[in-house]
Design an enzyme around this catalytic site. Structure first.
Site, PDB file in Angstrom:
ATOM      1  N   ASP A   1       0.870  -1.177   0.000  1.00 32.16           N
ATOM      2  CA  ASP A   1       0.000   0.000   0.000  1.00 32.16           C
ATOM      3  C   ASP A   1       0.910   1.231   0.000  1.00 32.16           C
ATOM      4  OD1 ASP A   1      -1.657   2.177   0.734  1.00 32.16           O
ATOM      5  OD2 ASP A   1      -3.058   0.803   1.733  1.00 32.16           O
TER       6      ASP A   1
ATOM      7  N   TYR B   1      -5.577  18.738 -14.785  1.00 37.38           N
ATOM      8  CA  TYR B   1      -6.107  19.639 -13.751  1.00 37.38           C
ATOM      9  C   TYR B   1      -5.129  19.818 -12.576  1.00 37.38           C
ATOM     10  CZ  TYR B   1      -8.184  15.334 -11.645  1.00 37.38           C
ATOM     11  OH  TYR B   1      -8.407  14.088 -11.099  1.00 37.38           O
TER      12      TYR B   1
HETATM   13  C1  HXC Z   1     -17.808  10.850  -0.753  1.00 34.52           C
HETATM   14  C2  HXC Z   1     -16.457   9.030  -0.211  1.00 34.52           C
HETATM   15  C3  HXC Z   1     -16.734   8.421  -1.459  1.00 34.52           C
HETATM   16  C4  HXC Z   1     -17.609   9.127  -2.362  1.00 34.52           C
HETATM   17  C5  HXC Z   1     -15.378   7.122  -0.355  1.00 34.52           C
HETATM   18  N1  HXC Z   1     -15.636   8.186   0.426  1.00 34.52           N
HETATM   19  N2  HXC Z   1     -16.047   7.248  -1.508  1.00 34.52           N
HETATM   20  N3  HXC Z   1     -16.974  10.219   0.136  1.00 34.52           N
HETATM   21  N4  HXC Z   1     -18.112  10.320  -1.974  1.00 34.52           N
HETATM   22  N5  HXC Z   1     -17.907   8.631  -3.560  1.00 34.52           N
HETATM   23  C6  HXC Z   1     -15.117   8.417   1.774  1.00 34.52           C
HETATM   24  C7  HXC Z   1     -15.550   7.338   2.761  1.00 34.52           C
HETATM   25  O1  HXC Z   1     -16.867   7.609   3.269  1.00 34.52           O
HETATM   26  C8  HXC Z   1     -14.488   7.489   3.846  1.00 34.52           C
HETATM   27  O2  HXC Z   1     -14.715   8.607   4.672  1.00 34.52           O
HETATM   28  C9  HXC Z   1     -13.255   7.808   3.038  1.00 34.52           C
HETATM   29  O3  HXC Z   1     -13.684   8.326   1.767  1.00 34.52           O
HETATM   30  C10 HXC Z   1     -12.362   6.595   2.783  1.00 34.52           C
HETATM   31  O4  HXC Z   1     -13.152   5.611   2.168  1.00 34.52           O
HETATM   32  P1  HXC Z   1     -12.677   4.088   2.136  1.00 34.52           P
HETATM   33  O5  HXC Z   1     -13.691   3.322   1.376  1.00 34.52           O
HETATM   34  O6  HXC Z   1     -12.314   3.629   3.507  1.00 34.52           O
HETATM   35  O7  HXC Z   1     -11.279   4.165   1.358  1.00 34.52           O
HETATM   36  P2  HXC Z   1     -10.501   3.078   0.573  1.00 34.52           P
HETATM   37  O8  HXC Z   1     -11.044   1.715   0.690  1.00 34.52           O
HETATM   38  O9  HXC Z   1      -9.093   3.211   0.957  1.00 34.52           O
HETATM   39  O10 HXC Z   1     -10.761   3.511  -0.945  1.00 34.52           O
HETATM   40  C11 HXC Z   1     -10.060   4.557  -1.531  1.00 34.52           C
HETATM   41  C12 HXC Z   1     -10.841   5.104  -2.682  1.00 34.52           C
HETATM   42  C13 HXC Z   1     -11.178   3.978  -3.704  1.00 34.52           C
HETATM   43  C14 HXC Z   1     -10.015   6.195  -3.354  1.00 34.52           C
HETATM   44  C15 HXC Z   1     -12.053   5.698  -2.094  1.00 34.52           C
HETATM   45  O11 HXC Z   1     -12.007   4.462  -4.758  1.00 34.52           O
HETATM   46  C16 HXC Z   1      -9.979   3.352  -4.335  1.00 34.52           C
HETATM   47  O12 HXC Z   1      -9.376   2.458  -3.754  1.00 34.52           O
HETATM   48  N6  HXC Z   1      -9.557   3.796  -5.530  1.00 34.52           N
HETATM   49  C17 HXC Z   1      -8.326   3.302  -6.233  1.00 34.52           C
HETATM   50  C18 HXC Z   1      -8.467   3.309  -7.737  1.00 34.52           C
HETATM   51  C19 HXC Z   1      -8.954   4.600  -8.330  1.00 34.52           C
HETATM   52  O13 HXC Z   1      -9.548   5.449  -7.654  1.00 34.52           O
HETATM   53  N7  HXC Z   1      -8.680   4.752  -9.627  1.00 34.52           N
HETATM   54  C20 HXC Z   1      -9.062   5.943 -10.359  1.00 34.52           C
HETATM   55  C21 HXC Z   1      -7.862   6.780 -10.681  1.00 34.52           C
HETATM   56  S1  HXC Z   1      -8.389   7.802 -11.972  1.00 34.52           S
HETATM   57  P3  HXC Z   1     -15.460   8.505   6.132  1.00 34.52           P
HETATM   58  O14 HXC Z   1     -15.318   9.866   6.716  1.00 34.52           O
HETATM   59  O15 HXC Z   1     -16.885   8.141   5.813  1.00 34.52           O
HETATM   60  O16 HXC Z   1     -14.739   7.437   6.893  1.00 34.52           O
HETATM   61  C22 HXC Z   1      -7.808   9.310 -11.994  1.00 34.52           C
HETATM   62  C23 HXC Z   1      -8.180  10.032 -13.276  1.00 34.52           C
HETATM   63  C24 HXC Z   1      -8.024  11.493 -13.280  1.00 34.52           C
HETATM   64  O17 HXC Z   1      -7.176   9.766 -11.071  1.00 34.52           O
HETATM   65  C25 HXC Z   1      -8.467  12.217 -14.543  1.00 34.52           C
HETATM   66  C26 HXC Z   1      -9.478  11.563 -15.432  1.00 34.52           C
HETATM   67  C27 HXC Z   1      -9.784  12.301 -16.716  1.00 34.52           C
HETATM   68  P1  NAP Z   2      -6.754   2.482 -12.157  1.00 28.43           P
HETATM   69  O1  NAP Z   2      -6.739   1.312 -13.085  1.00 28.43           O
HETATM   70  O2  NAP Z   2      -7.814   2.510 -11.108  1.00 28.43           O
HETATM   71  O3  NAP Z   2      -5.310   2.607 -11.515  1.00 28.43           O
HETATM   72  C1  NAP Z   2      -5.067   2.971 -10.203  1.00 28.43           C
HETATM   73  C2  NAP Z   2      -4.100   1.953  -9.609  1.00 28.43           C
HETATM   74  O4  NAP Z   2      -3.621   2.434  -8.369  1.00 28.43           O
HETATM   75  C3  NAP Z   2      -4.708   0.592  -9.377  1.00 28.43           C
HETATM   76  O5  NAP Z   2      -3.885  -0.398  -9.967  1.00 28.43           O
HETATM   77  C4  NAP Z   2      -4.718   0.433  -7.870  1.00 28.43           C
HETATM   78  O6  NAP Z   2      -4.492  -0.926  -7.499  1.00 28.43           O
HETATM   79  C5  NAP Z   2      -3.568   1.342  -7.483  1.00 28.43           C
HETATM   80  N1  NAP Z   2      -3.721   1.841  -6.108  1.00 28.43           N
HETATM   81  C6  NAP Z   2      -4.769   2.547  -5.604  1.00 28.43           C
HETATM   82  N2  NAP Z   2      -4.581   2.785  -4.302  1.00 28.43           N
HETATM   83  C7  NAP Z   2      -3.374   2.246  -3.984  1.00 28.43           C
HETATM   84  C8  NAP Z   2      -2.632   2.161  -2.777  1.00 28.43           C
HETATM   85  N3  NAP Z   2      -3.079   2.704  -1.643  1.00 28.43           N
HETATM   86  N4  NAP Z   2      -1.431   1.519  -2.804  1.00 28.43           N
HETATM   87  C9  NAP Z   2      -0.972   0.959  -3.953  1.00 28.43           C
HETATM   88  N5  NAP Z   2      -1.638   1.011  -5.109  1.00 28.43           N
HETATM   89  C10 NAP Z   2      -2.827   1.645  -5.133  1.00 28.43           C
HETATM   90  O7  NAP Z   2      -6.916   3.855 -12.984  1.00 28.43           O
HETATM   91  P2  NAP Z   2      -6.122   4.443 -14.239  1.00 28.43           P
HETATM   92  O8  NAP Z   2      -7.118   5.217 -15.014  1.00 28.43           O
HETATM   93  O9  NAP Z   2      -5.335   3.382 -14.895  1.00 28.43           O
HETATM   94  O10 NAP Z   2      -5.154   5.504 -13.540  1.00 28.43           O
HETATM   95  C11 NAP Z   2      -3.745   5.381 -13.602  1.00 28.43           C
HETATM   96  C12 NAP Z   2      -3.112   6.751 -13.411  1.00 28.43           C
HETATM   97  O11 NAP Z   2      -3.457   7.603 -14.489  1.00 28.43           O
HETATM   98  C13 NAP Z   2      -3.523   7.485 -12.149  1.00 28.43           C
HETATM   99  O12 NAP Z   2      -2.424   8.190 -11.626  1.00 28.43           O
HETATM  100  C14 NAP Z   2      -4.541   8.472 -12.649  1.00 28.43           C
HETATM  101  O13 NAP Z   2      -4.689   9.581 -11.812  1.00 28.43           O
HETATM  102  C15 NAP Z   2      -3.935   8.824 -13.975  1.00 28.43           C
HETATM  103  N6  NAP Z   2      -4.851   9.423 -14.932  1.00 28.43           N
HETATM  104  C16 NAP Z   2      -5.786   8.661 -15.529  1.00 28.43           C
HETATM  105  C17 NAP Z   2      -6.604   9.238 -16.476  1.00 28.43           C
HETATM  106  C18 NAP Z   2      -7.623   8.435 -17.205  1.00 28.43           C
HETATM  107  O14 NAP Z   2      -8.369   9.003 -18.011  1.00 28.43           O
HETATM  108  N7  NAP Z   2      -7.722   7.141 -16.997  1.00 28.43           N
HETATM  109  C19 NAP Z   2      -6.486  10.591 -16.772  1.00 28.43           C
HETATM  110  C20 NAP Z   2      -5.514  11.345 -16.110  1.00 28.43           C
HETATM  111  C21 NAP Z   2      -4.690  10.738 -15.201  1.00 28.43           C
HETATM  112  P3  NAP Z   2      -5.056  -1.602  -6.139  1.00 28.43           P
HETATM  113  O15 NAP Z   2      -6.504  -1.290  -6.054  1.00 28.43           O
HETATM  114  O16 NAP Z   2      -4.724  -3.059  -6.327  1.00 28.43           O
HETATM  115  O17 NAP Z   2      -4.277  -1.019  -5.015  1.00 28.43           O
END
Ligand code: HXC
Ligand code: NAP
Length: 293
Positions: free
Chosen positions: A74, A156
């Protein structure tokens, strides 16, 4: 499908690289890891889910013929990050390149967020990138390794964006770190750059940013001057170039790959694209009539 044939590069381009890719088991991280591996790099992938990493590593290895190492951890936990780095080093090979790609994100009006919700994103994106960067940087400096840091941010990171404020805040921090270390560590041989992707469809991003019917109502492709979203191969090609020694003089740069999306939002008169071609004769004559007035 990511392939070496879809890239402009030669088969052994990255043969001297051992690249640590965070978030390398899914989405864009997996795509970039696949091309790195196909071009001869030793690739180690990390994220929280061991089963996902294992499946991805197997798939990449089968495709490229090169070993892919998994180091589950993590990124929010400094000790786990350090242990993962040491494991890669002892059981696979000395990392000399880091791709900070792991991220967390979700859309929400900011006033609906708890402090913990904000923190969880900052911890993954900013603090997570800090943790991996510190571990690599300290070791590389100690050993005199000419390392390469590459951070995935977003457009952004500099414009900011509503509804993803924790992510925007964190990515801005990663961009500041990228530029700061380019100077501080550049003189010791460690390069630091970033890529700012526009929309590239992935399950992880789309499920959290465009859930349900939103994907149909907010077509990302329509926001882009090139009228389409990005292809993973395009991003992987750019990341490969920045990982390679052919980009050796690029340091402290953020390369945007978004089809012109953010500039379209920024240019004050870009909304005039809504005017049909047929109206421009009439508009021109109206403007010309103002001559001398
Ligand atoms: C409001 C939310 C929420 C939501 C979670 N929380 N989801 N609040 N709206 N939709 C709150 C919870 O209530 C909690 O607060 C806190 O956030 C932590 O939630 P957990 O579920 O305990 O966290 P966790 O299991 O660690 O999950 C982390 C996560 C999850 C970020 C929320 O989505 C995740 O693991 N994501 C990893 C992959 C990911 O996000 N990939 C996308 C990257 S894309 P409280 O106060 O209630 O305890 C990207 C693209 C950018 O960055 C640009 C695109 C064009
Ligand atoms: P994604 O598949 O959800 O990738 C996110 C990765 O981060 C997952 O493999 C997840 O794996 C890992 N991760 C999340 N929390 C973690 C933690 N606490 N420790 C270790 N690993 C963790 O989404 P994606 O679209 O490919 O995004 C990849 C990157 O591109 C990100 O930096 C995102 O901000 C960037 N980005 C994406 C877009 C887009 O359009 N897709 C645009 C701009 C920027 P686990 O859940 O197994 O931990």
């Amino acid at each position: 499908m990511i392939s070496v044939e879809g890239s402009p590069f030669k088969n052994d381009l990255l043969k001297d690289k051992t690249i640590w890719v965070t978030g390398g088991g899914t989405g864009l991280g997996k795509s970039m890891a696949t091309l790195f591996s196909g071009l001869g790099a030793k690739v180690a992938i990390s994220s929280r889910k061991e089963d996902v990493l294992k499946k991805a590593a197997d798939e990449i290895s089968v495709q490229t013929g090169n070993a892919v190492f998994i180091a589950p951890m993590d990124v929010r936990e400094p000790k786990l990050v350090e242990d993962a780095y040491e494991k890669i080093k002892s059981d696979f090979g000395q990392p000399n390149s880091l791709l900070n790609n792991a991220a967390g994100n979700f859309i929400s009006p900011t006033e609906r967020l708890s402090s913990r919700a904000f923190k969880v994103i900052i911890d993954i994106v900013l603090y997570g990138s800090v943790n991996t960067t510190l571990v690599c940087g300290k070791d590389w400096l100690k050993q005199g390794i000419k390392g390469n840091l590459l951070n995935i941010v977003t457009t952004y990171a500099w414009t900011g964006s509503g509804y993803v404020v924790p992510s925007a805040t964190a990515k801005a921090g990663v961009l500041a770190m990228t530029r700061s270390l380019a100077v501080e560590w550049g003189k010791k041989g460690i390069r630091s750059n970033a890529i700012a992707p526009g929309p590239f469809p992935t399950k992880g991003a789309w499920s959290r940013l465009m859930p349900g019917e939103m994907a149909e109502n907010f077509d990302f492709g329509k926001r882009v001057p090139l009228n389409r979203v990005g292809e993973h191969q395009e991003l992987a090609n750019l990341a490969t170039f920045l990982m390679s020694d052919h980009s050796a003089y690029i340091n402290g740069e953020v390369v945007t790959i978004d089809g012109g999306e953010w500039l379209k939002g920024a240019g004050q008169f870009n909304m005039l694209e809504a005017i049909p071609e047929s109206m421009w004769d009439m508009i021109e004559s109206q403007v010309r009539k103002t001559k001398g007035s």
